[in-house]
Design an enzyme around this catalytic site. Sequence first.
Site, mmCIF file in Angstrom:
data_model
loop_
_atom_site.group_PDB
_atom_site.id
_atom_site.type_symbol
_atom_site.label_atom_id
_atom_site.label_comp_id
_atom_site.label_asym_id
_atom_site.label_seq_id
_atom_site.Cartn_x
_atom_site.Cartn_y
_atom_site.Cartn_z
ATOM 1 N N ILE A 141 -23.660 12.651 -0.347
ATOM 2 C CA ILE A 141 -24.596 11.693 -0.431
ATOM 3 C C ILE A 141 -25.973 11.913 -0.015
ATOM 4 C CG2 ILE A 141 -25.258 9.187 0.173
ATOM 5 C CD1 ILE A 141 -22.431 9.233 -1.460
ATOM 6 N N THR A 161 -30.569 4.688 -0.267
ATOM 7 C CA THR A 161 -30.540 4.269 -1.711
ATOM 8 C C THR A 161 -29.052 4.175 -2.273
ATOM 9 O OG1 THR A 161 -30.928 6.543 -2.368
ATOM 10 C CG2 THR A 161 -32.839 5.333 -2.071
ATOM 11 N N GLN A 163 -27.561 0.980 -4.167
ATOM 12 C CA GLN A 163 -26.996 0.952 -5.502
ATOM 13 C C GLN A 163 -25.518 0.229 -5.362
ATOM 14 O OE1 GLN A 163 -28.023 2.443 -8.647
ATOM 15 N NE2 GLN A 163 -29.754 1.982 -7.182
ATOM 16 N N LYS A 191 -21.601 13.490 -6.745
ATOM 17 C CA LYS A 191 -20.989 12.733 -7.658
ATOM 18 C C LYS A 191 -21.943 11.331 -7.703
ATOM 19 C CE LYS A 191 -16.156 12.933 -6.807
ATOM 20 N NZ LYS A 191 -14.660 12.274 -6.301
ATOM 21 N N GLY A 237 -24.085 5.257 -9.223
ATOM 22 C CA GLY A 237 -25.074 4.301 -9.713
ATOM 23 C C GLY A 237 -24.332 2.995 -10.246
ATOM 24 N N GLU A 238 -23.141 3.423 -11.026
ATOM 25 C CA GLU A 238 -22.382 2.423 -11.446
ATOM 26 C C GLU A 238 -21.084 2.029 -11.097
ATOM 27 O OE1 GLU A 238 -23.195 3.066 -16.238
ATOM 28 O OE2 GLU A 238 -23.211 4.933 -15.020
HETATM 29 MO MO1 MOS Z 1 -26.325 3.054 -17.783
HETATM 30 S S1 MOS Z 1 -25.058 1.679 -18.731
HETATM 31 O O1 MOS Z 1 -25.238 4.298 -17.794
HETATM 32 O O2 MOS Z 1 -27.718 3.328 -18.831
#
Ligand code: MOS
Length: 724
Positions: free
Chosen positions: A614, A619, A623, A686, A689-690
């Site tokens: 990390i 940040t 996320q 890794k 963000g999602e």
């Molecule tokens: Mo994001 S949906 O991977 O642009």
Amino acid sequence: MGDPAVRIDAHLKVTGQAKYAVDFALVDPAYAVFVTSAVARGSIAAIGLAEARAVEGVLEIFTYLNCPGKLHTPELFSDGGYAATTILPLDSAKIWYDGQIIAMVVAETFEAAREAAYRVNVSYQEEQAMSVFDAEGVETCAVADIKNSHVDPAIGDAAAALSTAAVCLDVEYETPAQHHNPVELFATACVWEGPKLTIYEPSQTVGGLRHGVAQQLGIDPSHVRVISPYVGGAFGCKASVTPRTALVALAARALGRPVKLVASRAQGFTLSTYRAETRHHVRLGASRAGKLQALWHEAYELTSRADDYFVAGTETTARIYHAPNIHTKVHVVRADRGTPGFMRSPLEVPYMFALESAMDELAVALNMDPVELRRVNDTPREPVNGLPYSSRSLMACFDAAAQAFAWTMRDPRPGSMRKGDWLIGFGCASACHPALIAPATARVHLTSNGEVRVETAAHDVGTGAYTVIAQIAAQKLGLALPRVSVTLGDSNLPPSPVSGGSITTASVCNAVAMACDKIRARLAPNPANETLGAAFARLGIGAIEEFAEFIPRGSDPEALQKLYKGSTAIVGGAMDAENIMVSFGAEFVEVRIHARTKEIRVPRITGAFAAGHIVNPRTARSQYMGGMIWGISSALHEATEIDPREGRYLNNNFADYLVPVNADIKSVEVILVPETDTLVNPLGIKGLGEVANVGTSAAIANAVYHATGRRIRKLPIRIDALIA
Ligand code: MOS
């Protein structure tokens, strides 16, 4: 874990000094406003412009009457091109979907352009819209039948295993269409100087926009520059080239002056992409001990008539738990709609809602703790190809989150945990997202007084990219963070990949680290105690600049060339030959449901996540927190409402498109689980963000079941679903 450094762009942002794309001052700009279609299928019969032209200040109106042949048909992003759709809106009278651009008015002022846009008189040759799953006349195709490169993951004989399994589940789930709605509106400004075009547009892919617009205009990409230093929210809707950009460029060229477009919030619902609605048929077969014998996941995704966009999240759901027999199949359903596109965790948000709801239902059928069911089916290898996980901290995340959440307080009987009028439910689910990576390049400049400049055409979409990139350079060069400045979001800089798929930190930081290592090598040998100034004096130079091209392991030989053409050759995840690479998490929620009114509240949510090294825990936490809040939104609030008769989005505004506000969000707890991964990439990073909005909606649906005994299989879960 790295330092929790404060964002280096924070001060600029909160003081209004950060320039977003259309904040750049232009000389004598004209303003564009789009007219969009009021029907979803058919064609324009006639378009009357006299009244619009009479508005004072109108300069030109672009329609299918004066635009055909001016632009080349773009290639879809998912087919290796750059575009969100292959539709060229002003190229003909054809209407593909409600909200399609049908005219562009350009005037001296925004107000004049808007007024004239209202005065464009359009009559249509309208046909019946077929825009939703159950409409007559939609066309259903198995993805494997229409796309040669697509393989539905499968092993063994799932149908046979289901017929003999001790415990079976056979259920269907449904998720709605959603729109990204970043705070920053869709905006584009285009300026020509001779043959050269500068585009100011918020973008997740300045390289893709440069090359995509050049291709549409038929000009040399080296003549196009895209500037996008800050992005006010993206989430996928700024990751591919939408039709508006080339149209604004066309107008600016025709008028010989800069043209600026800022679309309305309502138009934003049809100018870019969206998350399509999905349906899932999930069957699970397990032994009495809870071991999965068979996993069956068939799904349907809505798409447009023009483009077969799909996400095929079975790519993920087939690989998360051990199962000896797996069957998956994905279909697209072509309808009279705009083309969908990426939206944060495009594959996992809908598909993991289905799988993680089904796992909870299986746990109920087995009378087993849902955490233990995940443990029983935990695996060091993904089952389809047998590849080992490069690192897998799923159960470590479950254990950390369960403890912090006090999961042991849960009485498993549905409806048993009541406090006054409020029914309490606890639920949990797995979160996962492939750890993806792509080639990236960077230039690093170091002066003898210890100032560092990092340049790369990456993007900070609000995630903290400026900061983590600066941190890597500071660490590698042994300098304090304030000595490092970072320039991003300009296609003239060394190319970096699209900021999508949570790839930026892993990809770009490795390129920056490589350039810094080259600088260190040039300074060597630097004896202990030698100052930077002395080292430069020894070398007889004033500055060192190094450029690096990072190519991740497993990349194809063309990957770097693709990057220079504005494309992104993504590897990692399940695409690697040796390992499967995935970021994991576990999410636990408490819901409270009012026994009489069925009002649903989420007083607390706890998520534990692991994502290798990390770079910045501050940040990263941000996320994860944002992802879980979005997950709550997916579960309880968000859906684009579609009028099935007209194929029209009904709630295309912030009053009716529901997203959570502060009153909806109480305690959000984030736990960073330490993880070391030496296989993913040199820095062991890794993407993260999602991952955090994956599984949240299932965790909430599971908690709703626990609170009420009602299993809701269709999102969002609102009061009406519980009253019915
Ligand atoms: Mo994001 S949906 O991977 O642009």
